[in-house]
Motif scaffolding. Structure first.
Motif, PDB file in Angstrom:
ATOM      1  N   GLY A 192       0.888  -1.249   0.080  1.00 33.35           N
ATOM      2  CA  GLY A 192      -0.068  -0.006  -0.034  1.00 33.35           C
ATOM      3  C   GLY A 192       0.787   1.222   0.000  1.00 33.35           C
ATOM      4  N   ALA A 193       1.885   1.417   0.633  1.00 37.00           N
ATOM      5  CA  ALA A 193       2.966   2.333   0.777  1.00 37.00           C
ATOM      6  C   ALA A 193       3.453   2.665  -0.402  1.00 37.00           C
ATOM      7  CB  ALA A 193       3.940   2.179   1.906  1.00 37.00           C
ATOM      8  N   LEU A 194       3.952   1.649  -1.172  1.00 40.01           N
ATOM      9  CA  LEU A 194       4.450   1.663  -2.401  1.00 40.01           C
ATOM     10  C   LEU A 194       3.174   2.368  -3.503  1.00 40.01           C
ATOM     11  CD1 LEU A 194       6.859  -1.392  -2.949  1.00 40.01           C
ATOM     12  CD2 LEU A 194       7.445   0.912  -2.300  1.00 40.01           C
ATOM     13  N   VAL A 195       1.977   2.040  -3.511  1.00 39.71           N
ATOM     14  CA  VAL A 195       1.010   2.574  -4.357  1.00 39.71           C
ATOM     15  C   VAL A 195       0.864   3.929  -4.173  1.00 39.71           C
ATOM     16  CG1 VAL A 195      -1.260   2.284  -4.796  1.00 39.71           C
ATOM     17  CG2 VAL A 195      -0.190   0.301  -4.524  1.00 39.71           C
ATOM     18  N   ILE A 196       0.951   4.418  -2.917  1.00 38.76           N
ATOM     19  CA  ILE A 196       0.990   5.906  -2.662  1.00 38.76           C
ATOM     20  C   ILE A 196       2.397   6.622  -2.983  1.00 38.76           C
ATOM     21  CG2 ILE A 196       0.477   7.509  -0.921  1.00 38.76           C
ATOM     22  CD1 ILE A 196      -1.489   5.326   0.063  1.00 38.76           C
ATOM     23  N   GLY A 197       3.317   5.957  -2.327  1.00 37.08           N
ATOM     24  CA  GLY A 197       4.675   6.563  -2.130  1.00 37.08           C
ATOM     25  C   GLY A 197       5.385   6.493  -3.710  1.00 37.08           C
ATOM     26  N   VAL A 198       5.316   5.626  -4.544  1.00 40.35           N
ATOM     27  CA  VAL A 198       5.850   5.723  -5.851  1.00 40.35           C
ATOM     28  C   VAL A 198       5.270   6.831  -6.940  1.00 40.35           C
ATOM     29  CG1 VAL A 198       6.253   4.442  -7.706  1.00 40.35           C
ATOM     30  CG2 VAL A 198       6.624   3.044  -5.671  1.00 40.35           C
ATOM     31  N   PRO A 199       4.309   6.737  -7.058  1.00 39.92           N
ATOM     32  CA  PRO A 199       3.507   7.981  -7.849  1.00 39.92           C
ATOM     33  C   PRO A 199       4.092   9.262  -7.497  1.00 39.92           C
ATOM     34  CG  PRO A 199       1.901   6.633  -7.244  1.00 39.92           C
ATOM     35  CD  PRO A 199       2.946   6.019  -6.774  1.00 39.92           C
ATOM     36  N   PHE A 200       3.950   9.590  -6.416  1.00 41.34           N
ATOM     37  CA  PHE A 200       4.069  11.013  -5.794  1.00 41.34           C
ATOM     38  C   PHE A 200       5.620  10.916  -5.754  1.00 41.34           C
ATOM     39  CE2 PHE A 200      -0.323  10.608  -4.093  1.00 41.34           C
ATOM     40  CZ  PHE A 200      -0.552  11.972  -4.198  1.00 41.34           C
ATOM     41  N   GLY A 201       6.310  10.146  -5.401  1.00 37.05           N
ATOM     42  CA  GLY A 201       7.909  10.452  -5.210  1.00 37.05           C
ATOM     43  C   GLY A 201       8.330  10.588  -6.593  1.00 37.05           C
ATOM     44  N   LEU A 202       8.126   9.599  -7.614  1.00 33.52           N
ATOM     45  CA  LEU A 202       8.679   9.710  -9.016  1.00 33.52           C
ATOM     46  C   LEU A 202       8.289  11.187  -9.438  1.00 33.52           C
ATOM     47  CD1 LEU A 202       8.574   6.254 -10.414  1.00 33.52           C
ATOM     48  CD2 LEU A 202      10.370   7.457  -9.190  1.00 33.52           C
ATOM     49  N   SER A 203       7.034  11.500  -9.320  1.00 33.03           N
ATOM     50  CA  SER A 203       6.435  12.892  -9.892  1.00 33.03           C
ATOM     51  C   SER A 203       7.293  13.990  -9.131  1.00 33.03           C
ATOM     52  CB  SER A 203       5.151  12.973  -9.553  1.00 33.03           C
ATOM     53  OG  SER A 203       4.120  11.996 -10.120  1.00 33.03           O
ATOM     54  N   CYS A 204       7.706  13.923  -8.024  1.00 32.71           N
ATOM     55  CA  CYS A 204       8.365  14.874  -7.353  1.00 32.71           C
ATOM     56  C   CYS A 204       9.866  15.023  -8.156  1.00 32.71           C
ATOM     57  CB  CYS A 204       8.666  14.732  -5.952  1.00 32.71           C
ATOM     58  SG  CYS A 204       7.289  15.189  -5.046  1.00 32.71           S
ATOM     59  N   ALA A 205      10.425  13.571  -8.320  1.00 33.51           N
ATOM     60  CA  ALA A 205      11.770  13.508  -8.768  1.00 33.51           C
ATOM     61  C   ALA A 205      11.767  14.107 -10.512  1.00 33.51           C
ATOM     62  CB  ALA A 205      12.443  12.178  -8.773  1.00 33.51           C
ATOM     63  N   ILE A 206      10.708  13.688 -10.932  1.00 35.96           N
ATOM     64  CA  ILE A 206      10.949  14.356 -12.257  1.00 35.96           C
ATOM     65  C   ILE A 206      10.591  15.751 -12.482  1.00 35.96           C
ATOM     66  CG2 ILE A 206       9.320  14.175 -14.775  1.00 35.96           C
ATOM     67  CD1 ILE A 206       8.805  11.326 -13.956  1.00 35.96           C
ATOM     68  N   VAL A 207       9.588  16.297 -11.807  1.00 35.04           N
ATOM     69  CA  VAL A 207       9.622  17.872 -11.473  1.00 35.04           C
ATOM     70  C   VAL A 207      10.811  18.302 -11.228  1.00 35.04           C
ATOM     71  CG1 VAL A 207       8.312  19.590 -10.365  1.00 35.04           C
ATOM     72  CG2 VAL A 207       6.995  17.892 -11.198  1.00 35.04           C
ATOM     73  N   LEU A 208      11.378  17.895 -10.286  1.00 36.23           N
ATOM     74  CA  LEU A 208      12.439  18.577  -9.523  1.00 36.23           C
ATOM     75  C   LEU A 208      13.795  18.640 -10.579  1.00 36.23           C
ATOM     76  CD1 LEU A 208      13.033  17.463  -5.980  1.00 36.23           C
ATOM     77  CD2 LEU A 208      12.877  19.628  -6.646  1.00 36.23           C
ATOM     78  N   THR A 209      13.872  17.503 -11.535  1.00 38.25           N
ATOM     79  CA  THR A 209      15.168  17.494 -12.608  1.00 38.25           C
ATOM     80  C   THR A 209      14.603  18.074 -13.704  1.00 38.25           C
ATOM     81  OG1 THR A 209      14.415  15.288 -13.007  1.00 38.25           O
ATOM     82  CG2 THR A 209      16.264  15.470 -11.403  1.00 38.25           C
ATOM     83  N   GLU A 210      13.426  17.951 -14.300  1.00 37.97           N
ATOM     84  CA  GLU A 210      12.983  18.214 -15.467  1.00 37.97           C
ATOM     85  C   GLU A 210      11.934  19.423 -15.900  1.00 37.97           C
ATOM     86  OE1 GLU A 210      14.706  16.697 -18.054  1.00 37.97           O
ATOM     87  OE2 GLU A 210      15.650  15.578 -16.293  1.00 37.97           O
ATOM     88  N   PHE A 211      11.206  19.633 -14.931  1.00 40.29           N
ATOM     89  CA  PHE A 211      10.029  20.705 -15.121  1.00 40.29           C
ATOM     90  C   PHE A 211       9.998  21.930 -14.153  1.00 40.29           C
ATOM     91  CE2 PHE A 211       8.152  16.547 -17.055  1.00 40.29           C
ATOM     92  CZ  PHE A 211       8.111  17.074 -18.208  1.00 40.29           C
ATOM     93  N   SER A 212      11.245  21.848 -13.851  1.00 44.32           N
ATOM     94  CA  SER A 212      11.198  23.385 -12.736  1.00 44.32           C
ATOM     95  C   SER A 212      12.273  24.083 -13.042  1.00 44.32           C
ATOM     96  CB  SER A 212      11.069  22.717 -11.362  1.00 44.32           C
ATOM     97  OG  SER A 212      12.163  22.004 -10.993  1.00 44.32           O
TER      98      SER A 212
END
Lengths: 296, 280
Positions: A86-106
């Motif tokens: 359950g933690a992965l279902v929640i943590g992975v999309p949020f975590g990867l989104s943050c990582a992508i935004v931080l490196t590519e979209f900000s």
């Protein structure tokens, strides 16, 4: 080469240097020795009782009644599994989104604002997360979905937040390690930023991202205090997302303060199971990131 | 299913990613504001300087502050020399090879071990086998082991970012390895190393599972290394879990959050200074 023609002080310095080198080597083995000692003690304390009652009944028995010498860990193993998934279902999309935004979209400015915030997320003590779960999340779940509120769902959400910093920081490292030429090549071919992320960066950073998820998984499996506070801790296999659940870590922490004799040994055996799971996850994460290092 | 045009897909992806990111940031901001709003009213100078009365129902948290500081100081005093020494060995004295791999693997595994395992281990070794009892000594040693991998990793990174030219110049002036390490490398890496240590302080303040079974939960003022002592995090946990006093729990949580905020701001400042020194 024994320093003929060199001043005497020089010889002394060189001897000191060799001594220092030796001392540092000893110190450098501190982490390995600590790991070894921990392994020896946990395994030494926990395994005898496992073999006494039979490994199979220990791992697959579904009743945990220490007072009646029933030590079945199955509910806790399943519990840890559910909560972690359950933690992965929640943590992975949020975590990867943050990582992508931080490196590519900000922009650099925005990044400098968001990054410390995410680092702060890692610093908040787990008891505080657990407490937030108790005062906000658990009542919310009880009122909206029914049930006791203390549940698999509550634990999964709280752990999902708690593993974010691990997933984000390691994925950010992996994405940043992709050579800029990949990015430039893709953009030059007319791909949009998102297409670049999806088709170039993600595949290139795959092993690092996988390692981040596995390490996040390790954190979720190992988290104790927050889980105890929101999971309800009933020692039975949860029937639904809204049912209370007890994890391996909670099992140890809940009963350690009063357990004696075989009961205490059984808690150490719980520790052994936990320890094995964590070591397997660590080794997988280590192997994936080692492969990445070899590739680059 | 119809395929989206790349431009629409780009827009959709961006909005989804940004939404999830902003929710993450929002969760953190919410936690901090929530705790501070409920906790700040409970704070006063007396809350910090008075001892808990009646299991923490009234009074302050002074003895738990002392306990936390004592445990943290002891843990850092043990972990910092070991961790920094390991980092020096890994960066300055070896270049790959099986020994380094074993040491790195050990440190990485140690970093992944959950705090409850450290707690179990500390309990069996320090509390019972070595007969230190529930004490600051047992808790400090256990915490030190837990902090070790963090300190190794951050010190290693700090030492690695010292430009090789510094070492070459030092060697060319005739210094020995150790002279180079102590007089050139370590001073240059200092703020980076300190960042790691400060980060570990934050971790040890927030730790509960490892300390509750090793340092115990006595509310008395600790008088020696062998006194049992309750840390702030353990106190907060007990107050909240046993429903002793919600207002005191919020107050303690607010102190914890303020401490963590302060530590993060400090590490951020140190880190920036360190990065500025070696970039450009």
């Amino acid at each position: 080469m024994s320093g003929a023609g060199k001043p005497r002080g020089r010889n002394r310095l060189e001897r000191n240097d060799r001594l220092v080198r030796l001392a540092l080597l000893v110190v450098a083995f501190s982490a390995v020795s600590v790991l070894l000692v921990i392994t020896v003690f946990i395994v030494g304390q926990g395994t005898p009782i496992m073999f006494k009652y039979g490994l199979k009944s220990f791992l697959t028995g579904s009743s945990w009644y220490p007072s009646e010498k029933l030590f079945g860990l199955w509910p806790m193993i399943v519990g840890s599994l559910f909560v972690t998934a359950g933690a992965l279902v929640i943590g992975v999309p949020f975590g990867l989104s943050c990582a992508i935004v931080l490196t590519e979209f900000s922009s650099k400015k925005v990044r400098r604002l968001i990054k410390p915030v995410i680092e702060l997320l890692a610093g908040i003590p787990s008891v505080v997360y657990g407490f937030m779960g108790v005062v906000i999340l658990v009542p919310f779940i009880r009122q909206t979905f029914g049930g006791p509120g203390l549940s698999v769902l509550a634990a999964a959400i709280i752990l999902g937040v708690m593993i974010l910093p691990t997933i984000i920081s390691i994925s950010v490292d992996a994405l940043q390690a992709v050579p800029p030429s990949y990015r430039e090549g893709s953009i030059a071919l007319g791909a949009t930023r998102w297409q670049t992320v999806k088709m170039v960066l993600f595949p290139a950073a795959r092993s690092g991202i996988i390692a981040s998820v596995i390490l996040g998984m390790g954190r979720a499996v190992g988290e104790t205090m927050a889980t105890i506070m929101v999971a309800g801790n009933a020692a039975e296999v949860p029937g639904s997302l809204l049912a209370p659940v007890r994890t391996l870590t909670s099992n140890v922490a809940l009963e350690m303060s009063y357990a004696t004799g075989e009961h205490r040994e059984a808690l150490f055996a719980t520790g052994v199971v936990l320890f094995v799971i964590i070591m397997v996850l660590n080794t997988i994460a280590n192997a994936t990131s080692a492969r990445r290092r070899k590739q680059s | 299913m119809k395929r989206l045009g790349p431009r629409i897909e780009e827009k959709a992806a961006r909005s989804v990613l940004w939404t999830l990111t902003l929710v993450t940031v929002g969760v953190l901001v919410f936690i901090i504001f929530f705790i501070l709003r409920r906790g700040l009213p409970a704070l006063s100078l007396e809350f910090l300087t008075a001892n808990p009365v009646d299991m923490g129902k009234s009074g302050g948290i002074f003895s738990t502050v002392v306990g936390t500081v004592a445990l943290t100081v002891l843990a850092i005093l043990i972990a910092a020399p070991l961790g920094i020494g390991t980092a020096i060995y890994l960066t300055e004295y070896t270049w790959g090879g099986p020994v380094t791999r074993v040491i790195r693997f050990g440190a990485e595994c140690l970093a992944g071990i959950p705090s409850i395992i450290f707690g179990l281990f500390g309990f069996i070794l320090f509390v019972t086998k070595l007969k230190f009892g529930w004490s600051i000594l047992s808790g400090g040693l256990t915490l030190a082991f837990m902090l070790l991998p963090t300190i190794i990793r951050t010190s290693e990174e700090a030492i690695k970012s010292v430009p090789p030219a510094y070492r070459q110049v030092s060697f060319s002036l005739g210094s020995t390895k150790w002279q180079t390490v102590t007089r050139v490398v370590l001073p240059s890496a200092l703020s980076g190393i300190v960042t790691g240590v400060v980060l570990s302080v934050g971790r040890s303040i927030g730790e509960t599972a490892a300390t509750i079974f090793t340092a115990g939960s006595a509310l008395r003022m600790p008088t020696s290394l062998f006194s049992s002592s309750r840390t702030m995090s353990v106190h907060f946990y007990i107050l909240a879990r046993e429903g002793i006093s919600m207002s005191k729990a919020y107050g303690t949580a607010a102190i914890l959050i303020i401490a963590i905020l302060g530590i993060n701001i400090l590490t951020y400042y140190l880190m920036n200074r360190f990065i500025r020194k070696y970039s450009s």
